[in-house]
Design an enzyme around this catalytic site. Structure first.
Site, PDB file in Angstrom:
ATOM      1  N   LYS A 112     -16.828 -37.963  57.396  1.00 50.29           N
ATOM      2  CA  LYS A 112     -17.412 -36.949  56.522  1.00 50.29           C
ATOM      3  C   LYS A 112     -16.446 -36.331  55.522  1.00 50.29           C
ATOM      4  O   LYS A 112     -16.852 -35.516  54.687  1.00 50.29           O
ATOM      5  CB  LYS A 112     -18.026 -35.826  57.362  1.00 50.29           C
ATOM      6  CG  LYS A 112     -17.017 -34.974  58.133  1.00 50.29           C
ATOM      7  CD  LYS A 112     -17.723 -33.848  58.878  1.00 50.29           C
ATOM      8  CE  LYS A 112     -16.732 -32.908  59.553  1.00 50.29           C
ATOM      9  NZ  LYS A 112     -17.405 -31.788  60.217  1.00 50.29           N
TER      10      LYS A 112
ATOM     11  N   ARG B  85     -14.329 -22.183  61.760  1.00 49.14           N
ATOM     12  CA  ARG B  85     -13.546 -23.110  62.573  1.00 49.14           C
ATOM     13  C   ARG B  85     -12.601 -23.920  61.690  1.00 49.14           C
ATOM     14  O   ARG B  85     -12.836 -24.084  60.495  1.00 49.14           O
ATOM     15  CB  ARG B  85     -14.460 -24.072  63.332  1.00 49.14           C
ATOM     16  CG  ARG B  85     -15.267 -23.452  64.431  1.00 49.14           C
ATOM     17  CD  ARG B  85     -16.137 -24.489  65.128  1.00 49.14           C
ATOM     18  NE  ARG B  85     -17.180 -25.001  64.245  1.00 49.14           N
ATOM     19  CZ  ARG B  85     -17.942 -26.048  64.530  1.00 49.14           C
ATOM     20  NH1 ARG B  85     -17.753 -26.712  65.653  1.00 49.14           N
ATOM     21  NH2 ARG B  85     -18.874 -26.437  63.699  1.00 49.14           N
TER      22      ARG B  85
ATOM     23  N   LYS C  45     -24.068 -25.717  56.135  1.00 51.40           N
ATOM     24  CA  LYS C  45     -23.937 -24.437  56.863  1.00 51.40           C
ATOM     25  C   LYS C  45     -22.634 -23.715  56.504  1.00 51.40           C
ATOM     26  O   LYS C  45     -22.619 -22.501  56.296  1.00 51.40           O
ATOM     27  CB  LYS C  45     -24.022 -24.724  58.363  1.00 51.40           C
ATOM     28  CG  LYS C  45     -24.142 -23.488  59.233  1.00 51.40           C
ATOM     29  CD  LYS C  45     -24.579 -23.834  60.630  1.00 51.40           C
ATOM     30  CE  LYS C  45     -23.579 -24.672  61.389  1.00 51.40           C
ATOM     31  NZ  LYS C  45     -23.738 -26.108  61.292  1.00 51.40           N
TER      32      LYS C  45
ATOM     33  N   TRP D 252     -23.572 -23.807  46.070  1.00 55.95           N
ATOM     34  CA  TRP D 252     -22.745 -24.939  45.649  1.00 55.95           C
ATOM     35  C   TRP D 252     -22.495 -24.866  44.143  1.00 55.95           C
ATOM     36  O   TRP D 252     -21.372 -25.068  43.681  1.00 55.95           O
ATOM     37  CB  TRP D 252     -23.413 -26.270  46.006  1.00 55.95           C
ATOM     38  CG  TRP D 252     -22.477 -27.442  45.904  1.00 55.95           C
ATOM     39  CD1 TRP D 252     -21.786 -28.026  46.918  1.00 55.95           C
ATOM     40  CD2 TRP D 252     -22.130 -28.168  44.713  1.00 55.95           C
ATOM     41  NE1 TRP D 252     -21.012 -29.062  46.439  1.00 55.95           N
ATOM     42  CE2 TRP D 252     -21.204 -29.170  45.092  1.00 55.95           C
ATOM     43  CE3 TRP D 252     -22.502 -28.059  43.378  1.00 55.95           C
ATOM     44  CZ2 TRP D 252     -20.652 -30.067  44.179  1.00 55.95           C
ATOM     45  CZ3 TRP D 252     -21.940 -28.945  42.458  1.00 55.95           C
ATOM     46  CH2 TRP D 252     -21.034 -29.935  42.858  1.00 55.95           C
TER      47      TRP D 252
ATOM     48  N   PHE E 111     -23.597 -27.187  64.487  1.00 55.12           N
ATOM     49  CA  PHE E 111     -24.876 -27.890  64.594  1.00 55.12           C
ATOM     50  C   PHE E 111     -26.041 -26.914  64.484  1.00 55.12           C
ATOM     51  O   PHE E 111     -25.965 -25.910  63.777  1.00 55.12           O
ATOM     52  CB  PHE E 111     -24.923 -28.724  65.876  1.00 55.12           C
ATOM     53  CG  PHE E 111     -23.922 -29.835  65.918  1.00 55.12           C
ATOM     54  CD1 PHE E 111     -23.699 -30.638  64.804  1.00 55.12           C
ATOM     55  CD2 PHE E 111     -23.179 -30.094  67.064  1.00 55.12           C
ATOM     56  CE1 PHE E 111     -22.777 -31.670  64.831  1.00 55.12           C
ATOM     57  CE2 PHE E 111     -22.254 -31.125  67.096  1.00 55.12           C
ATOM     58  CZ  PHE E 111     -22.055 -31.917  65.978  1.00 55.12           C
TER      59      PHE E 111
ATOM     60  N   ALA F 135     -19.467 -28.552  69.213  1.00 53.17           N
ATOM     61  CA  ALA F 135     -20.623 -27.762  69.628  1.00 53.17           C
ATOM     62  C   ALA F 135     -21.515 -28.495  70.608  1.00 53.17           C
ATOM     63  O   ALA F 135     -22.345 -27.869  71.254  1.00 53.17           O
ATOM     64  CB  ALA F 135     -21.439 -27.347  68.406  1.00 53.17           C
TER      65      ALA F 135
ATOM     66  N   PHE G  68     -30.533 -27.724  46.661  1.00 51.25           N
ATOM     67  CA  PHE G  68     -29.904 -28.938  46.133  1.00 51.25           C
ATOM     68  C   PHE G  68     -30.552 -29.267  44.788  1.00 51.25           C
ATOM     69  O   PHE G  68     -31.705 -28.869  44.521  1.00 51.25           O
ATOM     70  CB  PHE G  68     -30.077 -30.104  47.101  1.00 51.25           C
ATOM     71  CG  PHE G  68     -29.156 -30.045  48.288  1.00 51.25           C
ATOM     72  CD1 PHE G  68     -28.065 -30.886  48.383  1.00 51.25           C
ATOM     73  CD2 PHE G  68     -29.385 -29.140  49.321  1.00 51.25           C
ATOM     74  CE1 PHE G  68     -27.211 -30.840  49.474  1.00 51.25           C
ATOM     75  CE2 PHE G  68     -28.536 -29.079  50.416  1.00 51.25           C
ATOM     76  CZ  PHE G  68     -27.445 -29.941  50.503  1.00 51.25           C
TER      77      PHE G  68
ATOM     78  N   THR H  60     -20.894 -24.138  53.750  1.00 54.95           N
ATOM     79  CA  THR H  60     -21.013 -23.745  52.346  1.00 54.95           C
ATOM     80  C   THR H  60     -21.808 -22.451  52.215  1.00 54.95           C
ATOM     81  O   THR H  60     -21.443 -21.545  51.448  1.00 54.95           O
ATOM     82  CB  THR H  60     -21.682 -24.871  51.540  1.00 54.95           C
ATOM     83  OG1 THR H  60     -20.938 -26.082  51.726  1.00 54.95           O
ATOM     84  CG2 THR H  60     -21.725 -24.547  50.063  1.00 54.95           C
TER      85      THR H  60
END
Length: 556
Positions: free
Chosen positions: A104, A93, A70, A409, A301, A273, A381, A72
């Site tokens: 992560k 954020r 999200k 990406w 989220f 969230a 992807f 990205t």
């Protein structure tokens, strides 16, 4: 394949003054934090300009262990908008240090769609989290000091105090602690614990405050507990608000950085969230709207969590609304919701994608309940097949929803130009006005029921005895006209993380209700919500290093 940090390091990074000049900000209005970061004064916010600007909200389908990208997409969309001639800023954020070093790694986008300097942003940044931690812990110290000192005591009953200390690190051993041991000079022993800084009510307050006056008033409204004779105690009764706000004098100002393609990025605040509003600060969003024609922002989220709270809490509080909303979906996530294991997500499976579409369809329906114009972004992807992608495209067309494939990406803004064109058209042509899901003046039960039934798809709500008692407390304190911020798992539309896809005929159980009077909402708790995470078996920190020249590696 290059890592995110390698791609970021190869990028040309501009002095922050050059980025500020793109927004019409003079050097005198920058508070520099080194060469590539700066604080922005609140005086730059212009309420008249905000009225004519476009706000784009980015959300996602229910998140999965595979990750949906999200952030990205948000960054790539902003790059794409600038590429098609729209002046755009992405507003995000701040990463929480605990998860960065825990499960992560970094949280500044990925590949060719990042904000930089990524090492700084992920590690301490401009010290905002540290200031929030200190303000939170000052209140904790004042509470315990007041309990200890009879001369100035408010007669606080320690058993009723739920305010915890915080730190920005995942450390499960601190979840439950006892303070005040060591004899009569060391305080009154009582049970308490630690939350992670992002879960502090101070974080939620900072991200909803409009100015210093509002900040102090919200801090003063923090509910602390009760006296022994059952009178409510607030932070203002401890005269805490002035000193706490003073500790936040710089943290309240949004931070300016840049994207890989040299476009502006504003990063500020980071509430969770699932237990708070899950979006950047009101001040950061208004700053972006004061300085740019388009602002791309995200909510944490899935749409059922961050986006619902963005619209019903943040927008309702700040008097702003998005002109368009983007729902991020991935082939891998849809396969997961189609009951494919994480280990098999990279294997082609058209049938699983088709089965998982029910999750996307529910989120699209939820977006339309708010009367906003949706666009679906398929985050591509390398493992995706064209056949799998076309299943999603076909479904969106059946629903009458605009859809674009974004390859940000690998290609950065170039991979988002089609998405950017669709989003700009939606924002400029959408004639509808956002409609909140509920009125704050409704009863607490009606507000909870509306969210659970309309957004989650529940058939009923069940309240435990503890939750029913908490409802009476909320009413006694006169707080039943506040927003509701339901704490729920992000893994499912329901309150059961094991129910994937689009669960139906389930009952949402409210275990208890917490009060966040300073933030301006109450928090119905469903399921088990972790506010002090633990480190995984192999923390991301084990892969991070720094060489003799100060170059950091392993921060993904």
């Amino acid at each position: 394949m290059s890592s995110d940090i390698e791609i970021a390091r190869r990028a040309e990074i501009n002095p922050i003054q050059k980025i500020a000049h793109k927004l019409g900000i003079s050097d005198d209005n920058l508070e520099l934090y080194g060469k590539y970061k700066a604080k922005l004064p609140l005086s730059l916010i212009d309420s008249e300009k905000i009225k004519n600007r476009k706000l784009i909200l980015v959300s996602a389908i229910s998140p999965t262990p595979a990750g949906e990208g999200k952030t990205t997409i948000s960054i790539g969309l902003s790059e794409g908008l600038n590429r098609i001639g729209k002046q755009a800023t992405v507003v995000l954020r701040e990463p929480s240090l605990g998860p960065v070093l825990g499960i992560k790694g970094g949280a500044t986008g990925g590949g060719h769609s990042q904000v930089i300097p990524m090492e700084d942003i992920n590690l301490h940044f401009t010290g905002d989290f540290a200031a929030i931690e200190k303000a939170n812990n000052l209140l904790a110290a004042l509470i315990d000091n007041n309990i200890q000192n009879n001369g100035s005591s408010l007669n606080i009953d320690p058993r009723t105090v739920h305010w915890k200390r915080v730190m920005d690190m995942n450390d499960r051993s601190l979840r439950n602690t006892i303070v005040g041991l060591g004899g009569t000079t060391s305080g009154i022993p009582r049970e308490t614990g630690f939350n992670i800084t992002a879960a502090s009510e101070i974080m939620a307050i900072l991200c909803l405050a409009e100015d210093f006056h509002d900040l102090k008033e919200r801090i003063g409204n923090i509910f602390v507990g009760y006296t022994f004779d059952k009178k409510p105690v607030f932070a203002r009764d401890l005269n805490a608000q002035g000193a706490m706000a003073a500790l936040l004098k710089d943290a309240i100002k949004p931070n300016l950085v840049q994207t890989l393609e040299g476009n502006p990025a504003i990063i500020h605040g980071g509430p969770f969230a699932n237990i708070a509003q899950g979006t950047n600060s009101v001040l950061a969003t208004k700053m972006g709207l004061s300085l740019s024609d388009y602002v791309v922002t995200e909510a944490g989220f899935g749409f059922d969590l961050g986006a619902e709270k963005f619209l019903d809490i943040k927008c309702a509080s700040a008097g702003i609304e998005p002109q368009a909303a983007v729902l991020v979906a991935t082939v891998r996530a849809l396969k997961y919701h189609g009951e494919v294991s994480v280990a098999e997500l990279n294997s082609p499976n058209v049938d699983a994608v088709r089965q998982g579409l029910e999750n996307l369809e529910k989120h699209v329906e939820n977006m339309q309940k708010f009367n906003i114009c949706p666009v679906v972004a398929i985050n591509r992807f390398v493992s995706d097949t064209e056949e799998e992608i076309q299943v999603i495209v076909k479904k969106c067309k059946e629903l009458g929803i605009k859809v674009a494939v974004a390859d940000v990406w690998a290609k950065g803004g170039e991979g988002a130009e089609e998405l950017a064109t669709m989003v700009a058209e939606a924002a400029e042509s959408c004639t509808s006005s956002m409609q909140p899901l509920y009125d704050w003046e409704w009863s607490v039960e009606k507000k909870i029921e509306t969210i659970a039934k309309e957004i989650y798809g529940a058939k009923a709500i069940d309240y435990t005895a503890k939750a029913k008692k908490d409802l009476k407390v909320v009413a006694e304190l006169g707080l039943d006209n506040k927003a509701v911020c339901i704490a729920k798992t992000q893994k499912s539309l329901s309150d059961n993380p094991k129910l994937l896809g689009r669960p139906e005929n389930f009952v949402v159980t409210v275990r208890e209700i917490e009060i966040a009077a300073g933030a301006g909402f109450i928090v119905p708790i469903t399921g088990n919500i972790m506010r002090m995470p633990g480190l995984p078996g192999k923390p991301a920190a084990e892969n991070i290093d720094i060489d003799d020249d100060g170059v950091i590696s392993g921060l993904f």
